[in-house]
Design a protein around this motif. Structure first.
Motif, PDB file in Angstrom:
ATOM      1  N   ALA A 247       0.829  -1.199   0.000  1.00 44.29           N
ATOM      2  CA  ALA A 247       0.000   0.000   0.000  1.00 44.29           C
ATOM      3  C   ALA A 247       0.868   1.255   0.000  1.00 44.29           C
ATOM      4  O   ALA A 247       1.932   1.288   0.626  1.00 44.29           O
ATOM      5  CB  ALA A 247      -0.925   0.014   1.216  1.00 44.29           C
ATOM      6  N   VAL A 248       0.397   2.282  -0.708  1.00 45.11           N
ATOM      7  CA  VAL A 248       1.029   3.603  -0.703  1.00 45.11           C
ATOM      8  C   VAL A 248      -0.062   4.649  -0.518  1.00 45.11           C
ATOM      9  O   VAL A 248      -1.264   4.345  -0.567  1.00 45.11           O
ATOM     10  CB  VAL A 248       1.803   3.863  -2.019  1.00 45.11           C
ATOM     11  N   LEU A 249       0.366   5.897  -0.320  1.00 39.11           N
ATOM     12  CA  LEU A 249      -0.571   7.000  -0.125  1.00 39.11           C
ATOM     13  C   LEU A 249      -0.382   8.027  -1.241  1.00 39.11           C
ATOM     14  O   LEU A 249       0.465   8.925  -1.134  1.00 39.11           O
ATOM     15  CB  LEU A 249      -0.343   7.659   1.240  1.00 39.11           C
ATOM     16  N   PRO A 250      -1.126   7.927  -2.326  1.00 34.88           N
ATOM     17  CA  PRO A 250      -0.979   8.893  -3.421  1.00 34.88           C
ATOM     18  C   PRO A 250      -1.327  10.312  -2.958  1.00 34.88           C
ATOM     19  O   PRO A 250      -2.273  10.521  -2.197  1.00 34.88           O
ATOM     20  CB  PRO A 250      -1.977   8.407  -4.468  1.00 34.88           C
ATOM     21  N   GLN A 251      -0.570  11.268  -3.456  1.00 30.03           N
ATOM     22  CA  GLN A 251      -0.789  12.676  -3.115  1.00 30.03           C
ATOM     23  C   GLN A 251      -1.629  13.358  -4.181  1.00 30.03           C
ATOM     24  O   GLN A 251      -1.364  13.214  -5.373  1.00 30.03           O
ATOM     25  CB  GLN A 251       0.566  13.367  -2.999  1.00 30.03           C
ATOM     26  N   VAL A 252      -2.630  14.101  -3.739  1.00 34.05           N
ATOM     27  CA  VAL A 252      -3.457  14.930  -4.618  1.00 34.05           C
ATOM     28  C   VAL A 252      -3.469  16.343  -4.067  1.00 34.05           C
ATOM     29  O   VAL A 252      -3.735  16.551  -2.869  1.00 34.05           O
ATOM     30  CB  VAL A 252      -4.902  14.397  -4.703  1.00 34.05           C
ATOM     31  N   LEU A 253      -3.155  17.310  -4.913  1.00 36.99           N
ATOM     32  CA  LEU A 253      -3.235  18.723  -4.562  1.00 36.99           C
ATOM     33  C   LEU A 253      -4.348  19.378  -5.357  1.00 36.99           C
ATOM     34  O   LEU A 253      -4.738  18.882  -6.407  1.00 36.99           O
ATOM     35  CB  LEU A 253      -1.920  19.452  -4.881  1.00 36.99           C
ATOM     36  N   TRP A 254      -4.835  20.519  -4.868  1.00 37.60           N
ATOM     37  CA  TRP A 254      -5.766  21.304  -5.682  1.00 37.60           C
ATOM     38  C   TRP A 254      -5.570  22.784  -5.417  1.00 37.60           C
ATOM     39  O   TRP A 254      -5.137  23.193  -4.338  1.00 37.60           O
ATOM     40  CB  TRP A 254      -7.211  20.874  -5.481  1.00 37.60           C
ATOM     41  N   THR A 255      -5.889  23.553  -6.447  1.00 37.82           N
ATOM     42  CA  THR A 255      -5.684  24.997  -6.397  1.00 37.82           C
ATOM     43  C   THR A 255      -7.008  25.724  -6.198  1.00 37.82           C
ATOM     44  O   THR A 255      -8.087  25.130  -6.258  1.00 37.82           O
ATOM     45  CB  THR A 255      -5.071  25.511  -7.706  1.00 37.82           C
TER      46      THR A 255
ATOM     47  N   GLY B   2       0.069  12.861  -9.910  1.00 41.47           N
ATOM     48  CA  GLY B   2       1.068  12.338 -10.827  1.00 41.47           C
ATOM     49  C   GLY B   2       2.072  11.373 -10.247  1.00 41.47           C
ATOM     50  O   GLY B   2       3.019  10.993 -10.923  1.00 41.47           O
ATOM     51  N   GLY B   3       1.921  10.949  -8.997  1.00 40.62           N
ATOM     52  CA  GLY B   3       2.810   9.914  -8.471  1.00 40.62           C
ATOM     53  C   GLY B   3       3.550  10.275  -7.208  1.00 40.62           C
ATOM     54  O   GLY B   3       4.231   9.425  -6.618  1.00 40.62           O
ATOM     55  N   TRP B   4       3.454  11.521  -6.739  1.00 37.29           N
ATOM     56  CA  TRP B   4       4.032  11.874  -5.450  1.00 37.29           C
ATOM     57  C   TRP B   4       3.199  11.239  -4.340  1.00 37.29           C
ATOM     58  O   TRP B   4       2.003  11.028  -4.505  1.00 37.29           O
ATOM     59  CB  TRP B   4       4.101  13.392  -5.280  1.00 37.29           C
ATOM     60  N   ARG B   5       3.830  10.959  -3.208  1.00 35.14           N
ATOM     61  CA  ARG B   5       3.158  10.198  -2.152  1.00 35.14           C
ATOM     62  C   ARG B   5       3.316  10.839  -0.785  1.00 35.14           C
ATOM     63  O   ARG B   5       4.255  11.588  -0.536  1.00 35.14           O
ATOM     64  CB  ARG B   5       3.715   8.773  -2.109  1.00 35.14           C
ATOM     65  N   GLY B   6       2.363  10.501   0.083  1.00 33.84           N
ATOM     66  CA  GLY B   6       2.463  10.842   1.483  1.00 33.84           C
ATOM     67  C   GLY B   6       3.072   9.689   2.258  1.00 33.84           C
ATOM     68  O   GLY B   6       3.620   8.742   1.686  1.00 33.84           O
ATOM     69  N   THR B   7       2.948   9.740   3.568  1.00 34.69           N
ATOM     70  CA  THR B   7       3.489   8.685   4.418  1.00 34.69           C
ATOM     71  C   THR B   7       2.574   8.509   5.619  1.00 34.69           C
ATOM     72  O   THR B   7       1.593   9.237   5.795  1.00 34.69           O
ATOM     73  CB  THR B   7       4.923   9.030   4.871  1.00 34.69           C
ATOM     74  N   TRP B   8       2.898   7.515   6.452  1.00 30.04           N
ATOM     75  CA  TRP B   8       2.175   7.310   7.702  1.00 30.04           C
ATOM     76  C   TRP B   8       3.023   7.854   8.850  1.00 30.04           C
ATOM     77  O   TRP B   8       4.236   7.591   8.912  1.00 30.04           O
ATOM     78  CB  TRP B   8       1.903   5.825   7.915  1.00 30.04           C
ATOM     79  N   ASP B   9       2.402   8.599   9.750  1.00 33.36           N
ATOM     80  CA  ASP B   9       3.159   9.107  10.891  1.00 33.36           C
ATOM     81  C   ASP B   9       3.296   8.021  11.957  1.00 33.36           C
ATOM     82  O   ASP B   9       2.869   6.878  11.764  1.00 33.36           O
ATOM     83  CB  ASP B   9       2.527  10.392  11.447  1.00 33.36           C
ATOM     84  N   ARG B  10       3.874   8.374  13.095  1.00 33.50           N
ATOM     85  CA  ARG B  10       4.152   7.367  14.124  1.00 33.50           C
ATOM     86  C   ARG B  10       2.886   6.744  14.692  1.00 33.50           C
ATOM     87  O   ARG B  10       2.920   5.628  15.207  1.00 33.50           O
ATOM     88  CB  ARG B  10       4.978   7.992  15.247  1.00 33.50           C
ATOM     89  N   SER B  11       1.786   7.462  14.610  1.00 30.11           N
ATOM     90  CA  SER B  11       0.520   6.913  15.102  1.00 30.11           C
ATOM     91  C   SER B  11      -0.200   6.084  14.050  1.00 30.11           C
ATOM     92  O   SER B  11      -1.252   5.504  14.326  1.00 30.11           O
ATOM     93  CB  SER B  11      -0.386   8.056  15.568  1.00 30.11           C
ATOM     94  N   GLY B  12       0.356   6.043  12.829  1.00 31.30           N
ATOM     95  CA  GLY B  12      -0.279   5.307  11.742  1.00 31.30           C
ATOM     96  C   GLY B  12      -1.239   6.126  10.912  1.00 31.30           C
ATOM     97  O   GLY B  12      -1.908   5.587  10.026  1.00 31.30           O
TER      98      GLY B  12
END
Length: 376
Positions: free
Chosen positions: A225-233, A267-277
């Motif tokens: 599993a990964v966390l895809p990043q989405v931004l908006w303007t 477009g493929g940039w990702r987030g992460t999970w912090d220490r609490s998940g």
């Protein structure tokens, strides 16, 4: 066992799960969907629109996309609800000189596989999208690509499935699979209750399937599993800065103009999970994604970055295409996971093929490239 005496189980209330349930129900099959939280609460929901894109895909997925091209324009009528589908075309941009021959060859190969594609030089490209940055040299254009409202479409599939006789149960996760005689006979639900499985079991929960399969059946799928990043303007009161779906041959950037005037940047940039998940964005990734957008479409800089979303987990596979197959450990279990960020567009075609597989007992040829055997 007669058709109506067997009840198929689908785990996952995202687009793949509810679309497959609809396809089964309208073929006269009894089916129950089990969803841990709510329909479209995972990768099939969230901000903006999703691309319905063939351009730049792994060639093994293009036959599925050719079929999806036929389904998408009629899907809203078939489901009786809006999908937000709009065939606006996709441009796969490139900047480096060495990408010109590879882009020209890709256009020819895609066209030979049923995906109308054209290689455009800079002059042709600027006639279509005059706001592109000065370093963009050309693109592959797929005029039949487009976008759709993923949340609305997934909810439409769920309503249509229920209207056709499927049952959709939400709010309790499937935590275990109880096997006997080489088949899964029961599902264990959160809280300890068990429910019988008399037909086929389709494990279609995007980011949860691999964990469930490993824990219950001892098979490790090459999927995580990964966390895809989405931004908006912000939305601006100006002439739309672009009209096509924009992607790139080497930059991690995808741009979509949302109907309300905002620009969706991914477009493929990702987030992460912090220490609490908990999912959390990475500031450097947000900045890098924004900088890529400005380089490709300089007018983006006049807008305000309004939000970033990384809370919709997605499954990715080791070779970047999905795993769709029966499991040797349980003869009535079919898994479909590892969509690698591009399962949305092909979902209507895959759901149709999964239903055909369940009802006929034979794996459709178009799903052959996605078998587990490719990792042997």
């Amino acid at each position: 066992m007669t058709r109506k005496s067997r009840v198929h189980a689908v785990v996952g209330g995202g687009v793949m799960g509810v679309a497959t349930a609809w396809e089964l129900a309208r073929r006269g099959e009894a089916v129950v969907v089990y969803e841990a939280t709510g329909v479209a609460d995972g990768a099939s929901g969230g901000f903006g629109y999703r691309g319905v894109r063939a351009n730049g895909r792994d060639l093994r997925e293009l036959p599925l996309m050719a079929r999806a091209y036929e389904i998408w324009p009629e899907l809203a009528d078939a489901l009786g609800s809006r999908t937000g589908y709009d065939r606006i075309g996709h441009l796969r941009l490139y900047e480096a000189p060495h990408e010109e021959p590879s882009s020209a060859h890709r256009a020819r190969v895609q066209a030979s596989m049923g995906i109308p594609s054209q290689h455009l030089g800079r002059a042709q490209l600027l006639e279509m999208e005059p706001g592109l940055g000065p370093t963009v040299r050309g693109a592959v254009h797929c005029p039949m690509d487009g976008v759709a409202d993923h949340g609305a479409t997934t909810q439409a599939y769920a309503r249509a499935a229920q209207g056709a006789g499927a049952e959709v149960r939400v709010g309790r996760a499937v935590t275990g699979l109880i096997s006997h005689g080489g088949r899964v006979k029961e599902l264990e639900l959160e809280g300890g209750d068990r429910v019988p499985v008399s037909g086929e079991l389709l494990l279609l929960a995007n980011s949860a399937t691999a964990t469930l399969v490993e824990r219950a059946l001892g098979r490790e799928l090459p999927v995580w599993a990964v966390l895809p990043q989405v931004l908006w303007t912000s939305a601006e009161d100006e002439t739309p800065p672009f009209t096509s779906l924009l992607g790139h041959a080497h930059r991690r950037i995808s741009l979509k103009l949302i109907p309300d005037g905002r620009i969706m940047i991914s477009g493929g940039w990702r987030g992460t999970w912090d220490r609490s998940g908990a999912p959390t964005s990475i500031p450097d990734h947000v900045k890098a994604n924004w900088d890529e957008a400005v380089r490709v479409l300089p007018s983006v800089v006049r807008r305000t970055l309004e939000g970033a979303q990384v809370d919709r987990p997605e499954s990715v596979s080791v070779d970047g295409i999905p795993v769709i197959d029966r499991l040797p450990e349980a003869s009535n279990v079919i898994v479909a996971t590892g969509w690698s960020g591009h399962g949305w567009a092909i979902a209507p075609a895959v759901a149709e093929l999964l239903a055909a597989w369940v009802t006929s007992g034979n794996r459709p040829g178009l799903l052959g490239p996605f078998c587990l055997g490719r990792f042997a």
